[in-house]
Design a protein around this motif. Structure first.
Motif, PDB file in Angstrom:
ATOM      1  N   THR A  42      68.554 -10.295 -10.277  1.00  0.00           N
ATOM      2  CA  THR A  42      68.106  -9.594 -11.509  1.00  0.00           C
ATOM      3  C   THR A  42      68.155  -8.190 -11.583  1.00  0.00           C
ATOM      4  O   THR A  42      68.152  -7.622 -10.631  1.00  0.00           O
ATOM      5  N   THR A  88      64.106  -2.733  -7.119  1.00  0.00           N
ATOM      6  CA  THR A  88      63.561  -3.726  -6.879  1.00  0.00           C
ATOM      7  C   THR A  88      64.287  -4.713  -7.734  1.00  0.00           C
ATOM      8  O   THR A  88      64.222  -4.654  -8.909  1.00  0.00           O
ATOM      9  N   ARG A  89      64.497  -6.098  -7.072  1.00  0.00           N
ATOM     10  CA  ARG A  89      64.890  -7.131  -7.891  1.00  0.00           C
ATOM     11  C   ARG A  89      64.693  -8.411  -7.232  1.00  0.00           C
ATOM     12  O   ARG A  89      64.245  -8.405  -6.425  1.00  0.00           O
ATOM     13  N   THR A  90      65.060  -9.335  -7.960  1.00  0.00           N
ATOM     14  CA  THR A  90      64.690 -10.653  -7.426  1.00  0.00           C
ATOM     15  C   THR A  90      66.117 -11.391  -7.108  1.00  0.00           C
ATOM     16  O   THR A  90      66.943 -11.372  -7.874  1.00  0.00           O
ATOM     17  N   THR A 133      68.286 -14.920  -5.818  1.00  0.00           N
ATOM     18  CA  THR A 133      68.117 -16.345  -5.877  1.00  0.00           C
ATOM     19  C   THR A 133      69.426 -16.693  -4.832  1.00  0.00           C
ATOM     20  O   THR A 133      70.542 -16.376  -5.592  1.00  0.00           O
ATOM     21  N   MET A 158      64.344 -17.870  -3.200  1.00  0.00           N
ATOM     22  CA  MET A 158      64.070 -17.082  -4.205  1.00  0.00           C
ATOM     23  C   MET A 158      63.135 -16.115  -3.575  1.00  0.00           C
ATOM     24  O   MET A 158      62.036 -16.327  -2.833  1.00  0.00           O
ATOM     25  N   ALA A 159      63.461 -14.660  -3.493  1.00  0.00           N
ATOM     26  CA  ALA A 159      62.461 -13.686  -3.290  1.00  0.00           C
ATOM     27  C   ALA A 159      62.637 -12.148  -3.839  1.00  0.00           C
ATOM     28  O   ALA A 159      63.863 -12.064  -4.130  1.00  0.00           O
ATOM     29  N   THR A 160      61.562 -11.413  -3.433  1.00  0.00           N
ATOM     30  CA  THR A 160      61.756 -10.118  -4.167  1.00  0.00           C
ATOM     31  C   THR A 160      62.683  -9.208  -3.098  1.00  0.00           C
ATOM     32  O   THR A 160      61.982  -9.170  -1.915  1.00  0.00           O
ATOM     33  N   VAL A 172      62.361  -7.380   2.249  1.00  0.00           N
ATOM     34  CA  VAL A 172      62.035  -8.700   1.666  1.00  0.00           C
ATOM     35  C   VAL A 172      60.815  -9.091   2.453  1.00  0.00           C
ATOM     36  O   VAL A 172      60.483  -9.688   3.092  1.00  0.00           O
ATOM     37  N   GLU A 187      58.372 -11.263   1.435  1.00  0.00           N
ATOM     38  CA  GLU A 187      58.155 -12.547   1.413  1.00  0.00           C
ATOM     39  C   GLU A 187      58.444 -13.237   2.782  1.00  0.00           C
ATOM     40  O   GLU A 187      57.917 -14.237   3.183  1.00  0.00           O
TER      41      GLU A 187
END
Length: 215
Positions: free
Chosen positions: A105, A125-127, A129, A138-140, A171, A173
């Motif tokens: 994204t 910053t993006r997401t 997938t 999926m992660a930021t 990342v 997460e």
């Protein structure tokens, strides 16, 4: 050499029957070789298509001809119909691989889009997938860019100095950090070589642009 010429011709004839808008009308795709491909610099220069070397997931080096240019993204297909999609050298999507990058994204804010004016400490910053072992993730991802000096690269027998950009990616997460690297043409701002991943520190992809795409 005759076989190589016939193979290219057959791909061109196939391309003429397609209707999707590509480079000019439509350009087909070829990949040569199973072990690391060996083509001469002159052979590559003589081809009227944008092309690159790629190494996918530490496999053999392959030679890829550009298939389509659409909306600022370049689409490259492998012999078995896998696709790599790049935007100024950044991998933004893949299909047909064992695991794939499905989406990135906020691409419009990627500092690589204006690589000539990229500054030390630029952030993005993006997401992401992607799939890993066939499972969807999926992660930021938070990136900080570092101008790591200049390096000489020899591409098609021509040695030039490139700006090396290191993208340090965090990342949170996944408690994972990794690094992408991009070699930027100082004159054009185009990425000429890159080392990056389908997922966070997973499934490396290396590319070297040989004949760059020109509109």
């Amino acid at each position: 050499m005759r076989y190589l010429s016939l193979l290219l011709l057959s791909f061109l004839l196939t391309a003429c029957s397609q209707t999707q808008q590509g480079i000019g009308d439509t350009i087909s795709v070829a990949i040569f070789g199973s072990p690391d491909v060996q083509l001469s610099d002159q052979q590559i220069r003589d081809m009227p298509y944008a092309n690159m070397y790629a190494r996918i997931n530490d496999g053999s080096r392959i030679f890829v001809v550009l298939a389509f240019a659409e909306d600022g993204q370049l689409k490259w297909l492998t012999q078995d119909r896998a696709m790599l999609v790049t935007q100024n050298g950044r991998l933004v999507k893949t299909t047909g691989l064992e695991d794939n990058l499905n989406e990135v994204t906020d691409l419009q804010h990627d500092p690589l889009l204006n690589a000539k004016s990229l500054v030390e400490g630029a952030k993005w910053t993006r997401t992401l997938t992607w799939t890993q072992d066939k499972q969807l993730h999926m992660a930021t991802a938070n990136s900080v860019f570092h101008l790591a000096g200049t390096e000489p690269l020899t591409i098609l027998g021509v040695t030039k100095t490139y700006q090396l950009v290191e993208e340090n990616v965090d990342v949170p997460e996944l408690n994972t950090r990794y690094r992408n690297r991009f070699w930027i043409d100082l004159a054009s701002g185009a990425v000429s070589q890159a080392e990056q991943y389908v997922g966070p520190e997973f499934f490396p992809v290396e590319i070297t642009i040989l004949n760059p795409y020109t509109r």
